[in-house]
Design a protein around this motif. Structure first.
Motif, mmCIF file in Angstrom:
data_model
loop_
_atom_site.group_PDB
_atom_site.id
_atom_site.type_symbol
_atom_site.label_atom_id
_atom_site.label_comp_id
_atom_site.label_asym_id
_atom_site.label_seq_id
_atom_site.Cartn_x
_atom_site.Cartn_y
_atom_site.Cartn_z
ATOM 1 N N UNK A 74 19.942 39.655 15.716
ATOM 2 C CA UNK A 74 19.441 40.991 16.064
ATOM 3 C C UNK A 74 19.306 41.895 14.839
ATOM 4 N N UNK A 75 20.038 41.600 13.773
ATOM 5 C CA UNK A 75 19.929 42.405 12.557
ATOM 6 C C UNK A 75 18.707 42.054 11.721
ATOM 7 N N UNK A 76 18.252 40.808 11.802
ATOM 8 C CA UNK A 76 17.202 40.342 10.901
ATOM 9 C C UNK A 76 15.838 40.117 11.541
ATOM 10 N N UNK A 77 15.756 40.257 12.857
ATOM 11 C CA UNK A 77 14.498 40.003 13.557
ATOM 12 C C UNK A 77 14.221 41.107 14.575
ATOM 13 N N UNK A 78 12.958 41.287 14.871
ATOM 14 C CA UNK A 78 12.556 42.055 16.046
ATOM 15 C C UNK A 78 12.717 41.064 17.188
ATOM 16 N N UNK A 79 13.614 41.341 18.114
ATOM 17 C CA UNK A 79 13.979 40.351 19.123
ATOM 18 C C UNK A 79 13.373 40.666 20.479
ATOM 19 N N UNK A 80 12.904 39.597 21.126
ATOM 20 C CA UNK A 80 12.336 39.686 22.463
ATOM 21 C C UNK A 80 13.106 38.711 23.345
ATOM 22 N N UNK A 81 13.876 39.234 24.268
ATOM 23 C CA UNK A 81 14.639 38.389 25.167
ATOM 24 C C UNK A 81 13.814 37.991 26.365
ATOM 25 N N UNK A 82 13.933 36.738 26.762
ATOM 26 C CA UNK A 82 13.249 36.247 27.952
ATOM 27 C C UNK A 82 14.259 36.142 29.081
ATOM 28 N N UNK A 83 13.902 36.682 30.234
ATOM 29 C CA UNK A 83 14.811 36.669 31.365
ATOM 30 C C UNK A 83 14.047 36.527 32.671
ATOM 31 N N UNK A 84 14.660 35.874 33.617
ATOM 32 C CA UNK A 84 14.096 35.782 34.959
ATOM 33 C C UNK A 84 14.580 36.944 35.812
ATOM 34 N N UNK A 85 15.678 37.574 35.392
ATOM 35 C CA UNK A 85 16.266 38.691 36.141
ATOM 36 C C UNK A 85 15.691 39.986 35.581
ATOM 37 N N UNK A 86 15.004 40.727 36.419
ATOM 38 C CA UNK A 86 14.376 41.971 35.963
ATOM 39 C C UNK A 86 15.058 43.159 36.623
ATOM 40 N N UNK A 133 21.269 44.438 23.382
ATOM 41 C CA UNK A 133 21.162 44.438 21.915
ATOM 42 C C UNK A 133 19.772 44.073 21.422
ATOM 43 N N UNK A 134 18.911 43.554 22.294
ATOM 44 C CA UNK A 134 17.586 43.108 21.888
ATOM 45 C C UNK A 134 16.589 44.266 21.878
ATOM 46 N N UNK A 135 15.491 44.059 21.153
ATOM 47 C CA UNK A 135 14.476 45.110 21.017
ATOM 48 C C UNK A 135 13.572 45.229 22.242
ATOM 49 N N UNK A 136 13.218 44.097 22.839
ATOM 50 C CA UNK A 136 12.325 44.095 24.000
ATOM 51 C C UNK A 136 12.762 42.993 24.962
ATOM 52 N N UNK A 137 12.361 43.135 26.209
ATOM 53 C CA UNK A 137 12.643 42.149 27.237
ATOM 54 C C UNK A 137 11.310 41.721 27.844
ATOM 55 N N UNK A 138 11.174 40.407 28.061
ATOM 56 C CA UNK A 138 9.966 39.869 28.683
ATOM 57 C C UNK A 138 10.362 39.033 29.883
ATOM 58 N N UNK A 139 9.575 39.132 30.932
ATOM 59 C CA UNK A 139 9.781 38.304 32.113
ATOM 60 C C UNK A 139 8.425 37.842 32.623
ATOM 61 N N UNK A 140 8.339 36.570 32.930
ATOM 62 C CA UNK A 140 7.087 36.016 33.440
ATOM 63 C C UNK A 140 7.089 36.190 34.967
ATOM 64 N N UNK A 141 6.127 36.921 35.492
ATOM 65 C CA UNK A 141 6.081 37.097 36.934
ATOM 66 C C UNK A 141 5.688 35.798 37.621
ATOM 67 N N UNK A 142 6.617 35.233 38.350
ATOM 68 C CA UNK A 142 6.331 33.961 39.018
ATOM 69 C C UNK A 142 6.836 34.006 40.441
#
Length: 142
Positions: A74-86, A133-142
């Motif tokens: 998280x200190x060295x990257x722009x982080x995008x977390x993937x989650x099924x729980x929104x 702690x992550x910069x963004x969260x992504x979830x695939x609508x399925x």
């Protein structure tokens, strides 16, 4: 690290099975993604399951994987977390704003840092504290 114009890195947090890491490396190779980041990985024996499942990625992606701590990630990257729980279910999970992959593509175009797409544990994913702690969260609508 990658530069911001290249493909994002893939980060895997606390994978339980070496074969799963190998499968991820193989998938990365199929899409010309080369930077694999591993937080608390299992043992990756060159004669074992990870390399057996990696296909052609056993020659570059997997052996060049970087092991790092979650804090370093998280200190060295722009982080995008993937989650099924929104944020649609507040019974057990903290509500976090999330983007669809299409929305994420638009927002990442503006990022001027190395990006890592972060995947959590096979069974339970990322914890609420990790998602926070992550910069963004992504979830695939399925």
């Amino acid at each position: 690290m990658t530069d911001s114009t290249s493909a994002p890195a893939v980060a895997v947090v606390d994978a339980s099975e070496p074969g799963n890491v190998g499968t991820i490396a193989r998938s990365m190779k199929n899409f010309d993604v080369t930077e694999l980041l591993l937080v608390d990985p299992p043992e990756l024996d060159p004669e074992g399951e990870a390399y057996g499942f990696a296909g052609q990625a056993r020659e570059d992606v997997l052996p060049n994987a970087t092991e790092l701590t979650f804090e370093e990630l998280v200190s060295n990257y722009h982080t995008v977390g993937c989650t099924a729980i929104t944020n649609e279910d507040a019974t057990k999970h903290v509500r976090y704003p999330f983007e669809t992959p299409r929305e994420l593509a638009d927002s990442l175009a503006e990022v001027e840092a190395d990006t890592a797409i972060v995947f959590g544990r096979e069974r339970v994913g990322l914890t609420n504290d990790e998602l926070a702690a992550l910069d963004e969260i992504c979830s695939i609508p399925a």
